[in-house]
Write a protein that holds these residues in place. Structure first.
Motif, PDB file in Angstrom:
ATOM      1  N   LEU A  75       0.708  -0.952  -0.394  1.00  0.00           N
ATOM      2  CA  LEU A  75       0.285   0.138   0.038  1.00  0.00           C
ATOM      3  C   LEU A  75       1.248   1.183   0.423  1.00  0.00           C
ATOM      4  O   LEU A  75       1.604   1.708   0.835  1.00  0.00           O
ATOM      5  CB  LEU A  75      -1.330   0.363   1.005  1.00  0.00           C
ATOM      6  N   VAL A 104      -6.642   1.222   5.877  1.00  0.00           N
ATOM      7  CA  VAL A 104      -5.702   1.291   5.976  1.00  0.00           C
ATOM      8  C   VAL A 104      -5.378  -0.254   7.250  1.00  0.00           C
ATOM      9  O   VAL A 104      -4.562  -1.104   7.008  1.00  0.00           O
ATOM     10  CB  VAL A 104      -4.069   1.665   6.925  1.00  0.00           C
ATOM     11  N   LEU A 136      -6.881  -3.317   5.171  1.00  0.00           N
ATOM     12  CA  LEU A 136      -5.509  -3.804   4.130  1.00  0.00           C
ATOM     13  C   LEU A 136      -4.742  -5.184   5.056  1.00  0.00           C
ATOM     14  O   LEU A 136      -4.077  -6.299   5.140  1.00  0.00           O
ATOM     15  CB  LEU A 136      -4.543  -2.981   4.011  1.00  0.00           C
ATOM     16  N   GLU A 161      -1.508  -1.286  -4.638  1.00  0.00           N
ATOM     17  CA  GLU A 161      -2.606  -0.265  -4.450  1.00  0.00           C
ATOM     18  C   GLU A 161      -1.875   0.837  -3.501  1.00  0.00           C
ATOM     19  O   GLU A 161      -1.183   1.004  -3.031  1.00  0.00           O
ATOM     20  CB  GLU A 161      -3.398  -0.656  -2.628  1.00  0.00           C
ATOM     21  N   ARG A 172      -3.018   4.657  -2.401  1.00  0.00           N
ATOM     22  CA  ARG A 172      -3.951   5.813  -2.143  1.00  0.00           C
ATOM     23  C   ARG A 172      -3.296   7.490  -1.910  1.00  0.00           C
ATOM     24  O   ARG A 172      -2.483   6.860  -1.140  1.00  0.00           O
ATOM     25  CB  ARG A 172      -4.393   5.609  -0.554  1.00  0.00           C
TER      26      ARG A 172
END
Length: 134
Positions: free
Chosen positions: A92, A114, A117, A129, A131
């Motif tokens: 992430l 978060v 995940l 991924e 963000r």
């Protein structure tokens, strides 16, 4: 489960030191955050902090980590790029630009995403991924 956290950019080591100090203030994370260092380059002093390793055992630790990470990002000035990599190598990436203005709803949404995940098992992915916080 251990996750690795890296900060990109010329001040990445300083950002990681700041994040480590922030995270270990949380009782749930105390003793769970370690620095990953490499040997100093010739002509420089001291090791270089490359990453943080965070041990997330009980479910509360994942939420504490997510909360701490987002709260820390809110205190940063300028652009910060953080990458969190899970043991299965999925990751992430959080890019925060002037995040101090997040309202309560946006902050809670980021923490939840978060934490979710980190709490679930993921298969391998080709693309991390991404963000971007508002």
């Amino acid at each position: 489960m251990d996750v690795a956290v890296i900060a990109e950019g010329p001040d990445g080591g300083d950002q990681l030191r700041s994040l480590r100090d922030w995270l270990v203030d949380s009782q749930e994370l105390r003793g769970r955050v370690d620095g990953v260092e490499r040997s100093p380059e010739i002509g420089t002093l001291g090791p270089v902090l490359d990453a943080l390793s965070v041990a997330l055992g009980p479910a509360g630790a994942a939420t504490a980590f997510a909360t701490g990470l987002i709260a820390w990002l809110r205190t940063r000035r300028g652009d910060v790029h953080i990458k969190v990599t899970l043991p299965d190598r999925s990751s992430l990436e959080l890019t925060a630009k002037r995040v101090s203005g997040l309202d309560t709803g946006a902050l809670q949404q980021q923490v939840t995403e978060v934490a979710d995940l980190l709490s679930r098992q993921q298969g391998d992915r080709d693309e991390p991924e991404r963000r971007e916080l508002p």
